[in-house]
Design an enzyme around this catalytic site. Structure first.
Site, mmCIF file in Angstrom:
data_model
loop_
_atom_site.group_PDB
_atom_site.id
_atom_site.type_symbol
_atom_site.label_atom_id
_atom_site.label_comp_id
_atom_site.label_asym_id
_atom_site.label_seq_id
_atom_site.Cartn_x
_atom_site.Cartn_y
_atom_site.Cartn_z
ATOM 1 N N LYS A 73 0.805 -1.227 0.000
ATOM 2 C CA LYS A 73 0.000 0.000 0.000
ATOM 3 C C LYS A 73 0.841 1.282 0.000
ATOM 4 C CE LYS A 73 -4.135 -1.943 2.173
ATOM 5 N NZ LYS A 73 -5.112 -1.829 3.270
ATOM 6 N N ASP A 110 -10.097 2.514 2.352
ATOM 7 C CA ASP A 110 -10.184 1.868 3.668
ATOM 8 C C ASP A 110 -10.900 2.792 4.670
ATOM 9 O OD1 ASP A 110 -8.956 -0.538 3.033
ATOM 10 O OD2 ASP A 110 -6.943 0.191 3.503
ATOM 11 N N ALA A 137 -0.562 1.202 15.826
ATOM 12 C CA ALA A 137 -0.004 2.370 15.128
ATOM 13 C C ALA A 137 0.594 1.972 13.781
ATOM 14 C CB ALA A 137 1.061 3.033 16.004
ATOM 15 N N GLY A 138 0.080 0.894 13.188
ATOM 16 C CA GLY A 138 0.555 0.442 11.884
ATOM 17 C C GLY A 138 -0.221 1.118 10.760
ATOM 18 N N TYR A 227 -10.922 -9.538 11.220
ATOM 19 C CA TYR A 227 -12.179 -10.223 10.878
ATOM 20 C C TYR A 227 -12.028 -11.733 10.722
ATOM 21 C CZ TYR A 227 -10.284 -9.680 6.188
ATOM 22 O OH TYR A 227 -9.464 -9.710 5.088
HETATM 23 P P1 NDP Z 1 0.850 -3.518 10.726
HETATM 24 O O1 NDP Z 1 1.768 -4.681 10.694
HETATM 25 O O2 NDP Z 1 1.206 -2.269 9.993
HETATM 26 O O3 NDP Z 1 0.667 -3.086 12.296
HETATM 27 C C1 NDP Z 1 0.411 -4.057 13.281
HETATM 28 C C2 NDP Z 1 0.036 -3.368 14.615
HETATM 29 O O4 NDP Z 1 -0.277 -4.399 15.560
HETATM 30 C C3 NDP Z 1 1.153 -2.531 15.220
HETATM 31 O O5 NDP Z 1 0.602 -1.448 15.915
HETATM 32 C C4 NDP Z 1 1.812 -3.533 16.178
HETATM 33 O O6 NDP Z 1 2.488 -2.939 17.250
HETATM 34 C C5 NDP Z 1 0.585 -4.251 16.703
HETATM 35 N N1 NDP Z 1 0.927 -5.580 17.219
HETATM 36 C C6 NDP Z 1 1.301 -6.668 16.506
HETATM 37 N N2 NDP Z 1 1.540 -7.714 17.334
HETATM 38 C C7 NDP Z 1 1.324 -7.259 18.596
HETATM 39 C C8 NDP Z 1 1.405 -7.841 19.901
HETATM 40 N N3 NDP Z 1 1.778 -9.118 20.063
HETATM 41 N N4 NDP Z 1 1.103 -7.084 20.980
HETATM 42 C C9 NDP Z 1 0.725 -5.789 20.829
HETATM 43 N N5 NDP Z 1 0.630 -5.168 19.628
HETATM 44 C C10 NDP Z 1 0.929 -5.884 18.532
HETATM 45 O O7 NDP Z 1 -0.559 -4.068 10.306
HETATM 46 P P2 NDP Z 1 -1.816 -3.247 9.731
HETATM 47 O O8 NDP Z 1 -1.879 -1.950 10.451
HETATM 48 O O9 NDP Z 1 -1.760 -3.234 8.266
HETATM 49 O O10 NDP Z 1 -3.059 -4.188 10.142
HETATM 50 C C11 NDP Z 1 -3.497 -4.321 11.487
HETATM 51 C C12 NDP Z 1 -4.716 -5.230 11.527
HETATM 52 O O11 NDP Z 1 -5.824 -4.620 10.868
HETATM 53 C C13 NDP Z 1 -4.487 -6.583 10.833
HETATM 54 O O12 NDP Z 1 -5.065 -7.592 11.621
HETATM 55 C C14 NDP Z 1 -5.222 -6.435 9.520
HETATM 56 O O13 NDP Z 1 -5.694 -7.669 9.026
HETATM 57 C C15 NDP Z 1 -6.381 -5.540 9.928
HETATM 58 N N6 NDP Z 1 -6.931 -4.785 8.798
HETATM 59 C C16 NDP Z 1 -8.258 -4.921 8.507
HETATM 60 C C17 NDP Z 1 -8.837 -4.220 7.478
HETATM 61 C C18 NDP Z 1 -10.304 -4.375 7.210
HETATM 62 O O14 NDP Z 1 -10.766 -3.974 6.139
HETATM 63 N N7 NDP Z 1 -11.057 -4.957 8.120
HETATM 64 C C19 NDP Z 1 -8.047 -3.295 6.627
HETATM 65 C C20 NDP Z 1 -6.656 -3.198 7.023
HETATM 66 C C21 NDP Z 1 -6.140 -3.926 8.067
HETATM 67 P P3 NDP Z 1 4.051 -2.501 17.131
HETATM 68 O O15 NDP Z 1 4.066 -1.184 16.432
HETATM 69 O O16 NDP Z 1 4.498 -2.424 18.550
HETATM 70 O O17 NDP Z 1 4.730 -3.579 16.338
#
Ligand code: NDP
Length: 286
Positions: A73, A110, A137-138, A227
């Site tokens: 993206k 999105d 914060a991703g 989901y």
């Molecule tokens: P990223 O990899 O960019 O970010 C992941 C986030 O999850 C970070 O904030 C990370 O924290 C946190 N995280 C991961 N593992 C852990 C853990 N064990 N404990 C605490 N925090 C954790 O992913 P995305 O932002 O792209 O996606 C996030 C979620 O949203 C996914 O599950 C994705 O499938 C879902 N999603 C759903 C959509 C929809 O249409 N329903 C659209 C887009 C995404 P840290 O920064 O500390 O690593």
């Protein structure tokens, strides 16, 4: 996919790596069939090294538009000649549109998907009425912040395992967005109108974020972007506390609507039960 595809068919698609679990081809081809469009929507899985080459090859409009998903993206936005405000704010594009003159326009649906899901499953919720708490914060959190700010959110609070990443996000968006430490959660929850899980915690059935959702006001709405499964542990806890919930599947389905319009030039038929189809694909009861 339409039952008959002529040489003049409009072609759209989705690219990501991996892509084989994407529900988008099923959804868009069902809408195409319902409207009897001369069109198709196909999956692409370019290699990570060749993503730019792949997109460059689509310049000119042989393919009208593609959705972009993980992990491309951010790179998709960088390749575009023009971009919507939302895509620029989100720092990512989930839709690239190819014009006949060779230019590429980037958009991000999105955000509208998130707002549409809230409207559908928590009707009457007002984005501007109270602070919003986002866990994570991703990329997904960033897109949510952009859409919610544009929709009038008074304050967005970001809590993330890695505080520095939350701070980076807050710094990028200005004073209406703040980063906070997990220790501050009880205070942050006490007046939150909306709590969103934008982490990947809970994916595949694991525990969601360890947040006491009963500390939110009784009127608060709780959303999970995850989901798989549909009813995450996070949403179950919210329901047990009596809060209204919004699921990540609805967000996914809602982002597909403006995408379909942008590629095929007409709104999808609401008569197609895309949610039922998606639930079947997820192995969830309809
Ligand atoms: P990223 O990899 O960019 O970010 C992941 C986030 O999850 C970070 O904030 C990370 O924290 C946190 N995280 C991961 N593992 C852990 C853990 N064990 N404990 C605490 N925090 C954790 O992913 P995305 O932002 O792209 O996606 C996030 C979620 O949203 C996914 O599950 C994705 O499938 C879902 N999603 C759903 C959509 C929809 O249409 N329903 C659209 C887009 C995404 P840290 O920064 O500390 O690593």
């Amino acid at each position: 996919m339409s039952s008959t595809i002529s040489g003049a068919a409009v072609v759209g698609g989705v690219c990501g790596q991996p892509i084989k679990h994407s529900m988008s081809p099923v959804i868009h081809n069902a809408w195409i069939a319902a409207a009897s469009l001369d069109a198709a929507y196909v999956p692409f899985a370019p290699t990570a090294e060749r993503f730019e080459t792949f997109v460059d090859g689509l310049r000119g409009g042989a393919v009208r538009g593609v959705n972009v998903t993980i992990p491309f993206k951010e790179r998709a936005l960088a390749l575009a000649d023009t971009a919507s405000d939302l895509a620029k704010m989100a720092g990512a594009a989930n839709l690239l549109l190819f014009a006949a003159d060779g230019s590429i326009h980037a958009d991000n649906t999105d955000g509208p998907g998130l707002l549409g899901a809230i409207e559908a499953q928590a009707p009457g919720f007002e984005v501007a009425a109270a602070p919003i708490l986002i866990l994570g914060a991703g990329g997904a959190a960033r897109g949510a912040v952009a859409a919610l700010l544009l929709a009038g959110a008074p304050q967005i609070r970001i809590v993330n395992r890695t505080l520095a990443r939350a701070q980076e996000l807050a710094d990028a968006f200005g004073e209406r967005v703040i980063a906070a430490d997990e220790a501050a959660l009880p205070d942050l929850l006490a007046d939150a109108g909306l709590v969103i899980n934008a982490t990947s915690l809970g994916l595949g059935g694991g525990e969601g974020p360890a947040v006491d959702l009963s500390l939110t006001p009784k009127t608060a709405v709780v959303m999970d972007m995850v989901y798989r499964p549909l009813r995450t542990e996070f949403l179950r806890r919210a329901q047990a506390a009596g809060r209204r919930t919004v699921d990540g599947l609805e967000m996914l389905l809602r982002q597909a609507i403006p995408t379909f319009e942008a590629i095929y030039g007409a709104p999808p038929s609401p008569a197609v039960d895309v949610r039922g189809m998606a639930l079947k694909l997820l192995g969830e009861p309809c």
